[in-house]
Write a protein that holds these residues in place. Structure first.
Motif, PDB file in Angstrom:
ATOM      1  N   PHE A   1     -19.659  18.145  -2.287  1.00 48.60           N
ATOM      2  CA  PHE A   1     -18.589  19.159  -2.160  1.00 48.60           C
ATOM      3  C   PHE A   1     -17.261  18.377  -1.797  1.00 48.60           C
ATOM      4  CE2 PHE A   1     -16.174  21.588   0.992  1.00 48.60           C
ATOM      5  CZ  PHE A   1     -15.717  22.897   0.148  1.00 48.60           C
ATOM      6  N   LEU A   2     -17.505  17.806  -0.892  1.00 52.15           N
ATOM      7  CA  LEU A   2     -16.155  16.957  -0.419  1.00 52.15           C
ATOM      8  C   LEU A   2     -15.714  15.943  -1.541  1.00 52.15           C
ATOM      9  CD1 LEU A   2     -17.167  16.175   3.150  1.00 52.15           C
ATOM     10  CD2 LEU A   2     -15.502  17.675   2.663  1.00 52.15           C
ATOM     11  N   ASN A   3     -16.381  15.246  -2.322  1.00 54.04           N
ATOM     12  CA  ASN A   3     -15.978  14.674  -3.348  1.00 54.04           C
ATOM     13  C   ASN A   3     -15.400  15.475  -4.510  1.00 54.04           C
ATOM     14  OD1 ASN A   3     -16.739  11.994  -2.426  1.00 54.04           O
ATOM     15  ND2 ASN A   3     -18.676  12.085  -3.267  1.00 54.04           N
ATOM     16  N   HIS A   4     -15.868  16.653  -4.613  1.00 53.85           N
ATOM     17  CA  HIS A   4     -15.176  17.427  -5.653  1.00 53.85           C
ATOM     18  C   HIS A   4     -14.005  18.170  -5.071  1.00 53.85           C
ATOM     19  CE1 HIS A   4     -14.720  20.716  -8.580  1.00 53.85           C
ATOM     20  NE2 HIS A   4     -14.780  21.480  -7.907  1.00 53.85           N
ATOM     21  N   VAL A   5     -13.834  18.620  -3.823  1.00 49.68           N
ATOM     22  CA  VAL A   5     -12.674  19.146  -3.548  1.00 49.68           C
ATOM     23  C   VAL A   5     -11.530  17.950  -3.320  1.00 49.68           C
ATOM     24  CG1 VAL A   5     -11.492  19.914  -1.077  1.00 49.68           C
ATOM     25  CG2 VAL A   5     -13.775  20.875  -2.385  1.00 49.68           C
ATOM     26  N   LEU A   6     -11.767  16.814  -3.053  1.00 49.92           N
ATOM     27  CA  LEU A   6     -11.017  15.810  -2.852  1.00 49.92           C
ATOM     28  C   LEU A   6     -10.609  15.128  -4.234  1.00 49.92           C
ATOM     29  CD1 LEU A   6     -12.155  14.228   0.354  1.00 49.92           C
ATOM     30  CD2 LEU A   6     -10.300  15.578   0.257  1.00 49.92           C
ATOM     31  N   SER A   7     -11.175  15.481  -5.253  1.00 52.36           N
ATOM     32  CA  SER A   7     -10.721  14.906  -6.541  1.00 52.36           C
ATOM     33  C   SER A   7      -9.501  15.334  -7.170  1.00 52.36           C
ATOM     34  CB  SER A   7     -11.806  15.256  -7.762  1.00 52.36           C
ATOM     35  OG  SER A   7     -11.754  16.805  -7.983  1.00 52.36           O
ATOM     36  N   PRO A   8      -8.842  14.594  -7.814  1.00 47.65           N
ATOM     37  CA  PRO A   8      -7.558  14.867  -8.352  1.00 47.65           C
ATOM     38  C   PRO A   8      -7.375  16.095  -9.261  1.00 47.65           C
ATOM     39  CG  PRO A   8      -7.942  12.283  -8.545  1.00 47.65           C
ATOM     40  CD  PRO A   8      -9.368  12.882  -8.096  1.00 47.65           C
ATOM     41  N   SER A   9      -8.441  16.369  -9.968  1.00 45.46           N
ATOM     42  CA  SER A   9      -8.650  17.457 -10.898  1.00 45.46           C
ATOM     43  C   SER A   9      -8.594  18.671 -10.068  1.00 45.46           C
ATOM     44  CB  SER A   9      -9.710  17.294 -11.792  1.00 45.46           C
ATOM     45  OG  SER A   9     -11.130  17.492 -11.129  1.00 45.46           O
ATOM     46  N   PHE A  10      -9.488  18.828  -8.860  1.00 45.48           N
ATOM     47  CA  PHE A  10      -9.575  19.851  -8.195  1.00 45.48           C
ATOM     48  C   PHE A  10      -8.294  19.970  -7.420  1.00 45.48           C
ATOM     49  CE2 PHE A  10     -10.144  22.283  -4.410  1.00 45.48           C
ATOM     50  CZ  PHE A  10     -11.017  23.101  -4.691  1.00 45.48           C
ATOM     51  N   GLN A  11      -7.533  18.793  -6.696  1.00 43.04           N
ATOM     52  CA  GLN A  11      -6.520  19.204  -6.224  1.00 43.04           C
ATOM     53  C   GLN A  11      -5.309  19.551  -6.950  1.00 43.04           C
ATOM     54  OE1 GLN A  11      -5.724  18.369  -2.711  1.00 43.04           O
ATOM     55  NE2 GLN A  11      -7.733  18.421  -2.693  1.00 43.04           N
ATOM     56  N   SER A  12      -5.133  19.029  -8.410  1.00 38.98           N
ATOM     57  CA  SER A  12      -4.181  19.822  -9.363  1.00 38.98           C
ATOM     58  C   SER A  12      -4.343  21.086  -9.521  1.00 38.98           C
ATOM     59  CB  SER A  12      -4.058  18.971 -10.598  1.00 38.98           C
ATOM     60  OG  SER A  12      -3.502  19.300 -11.555  1.00 38.98           O
TER      61      SER A  12
END
Length: 152
Positions: free
Chosen positions: A14-25
């Motif tokens: 979950f944290l890796n997903h939330v912190l990914s550039p694509s999710f942030q964008s």
């Protein structure tokens, strides 16, 4: 659950997903996207003379009625006939997935507009210019109290 391997693995994913550039964008773009969608739907409602407007907080939308009526609750049945459901009955809220596409939202909008137009066509949103917003609430309260005290 303390430090259980399944929980730790899930949280790591979950944290890796939330912190990914694509999710942030996608998260930064979401408010403007949903505002545009609901602005378009609100314009359509207004153009069709339907007494409904949406307010939204990204993908959670609240439906407001723009004129008093004692039959607003009927909308949920018209929505159900179009295969739409309020997230919590009586709240006027819809919750949308963040992966809803523009095509998905257009499909929702068409169904919503069709339900609202059918309800309007069936006469549930009649207008009487002599009835003021507070009049309806007082009238319903009088009817309820009269019913309660007439049974005694």
């Amino acid at each position: 659950f303390n430090a259980h391997p399944y929980v730790m693995t899930c949280m790591n994913e979950f944290l890796n997903h939330v912190l990914s550039p694509s999710f942030q964008s996608a998260s930064r773009a979401a408010p403007a996207l949903w505002d545009e969608r609901f602005d378009t739907l609100n314009r359509e409602l207004e153009e069709r003379g339907l007494p409904l407007r949406f307010s939204n907080l990204v993908s959670v939308a609240t439906l407001s009625f723009m004129q008093p009526s004692r039959y607003h609750w009927m909308l949920q049945y018209y929505l159900r006939s179009e295969r739409l459901a309020l997230s919590w009955i009586g709240t006027g809220r819809f919750i949308f997935s963040h992966d809803y596409s523009d095509k998905d939202f257009r499909k929702f909008s068409k169904r919503f507009l069709r339900a609202a137009e059918r309800m309007n066509g069936d006469g549930w949103w009649w207008r009487n210019e002599n009835v003021k917003p507070g009049d309806l609430s007082r009238r319903v309260l009088r009817e309820v109290l009269s019913s309660v005290f007439s049974r005694r």
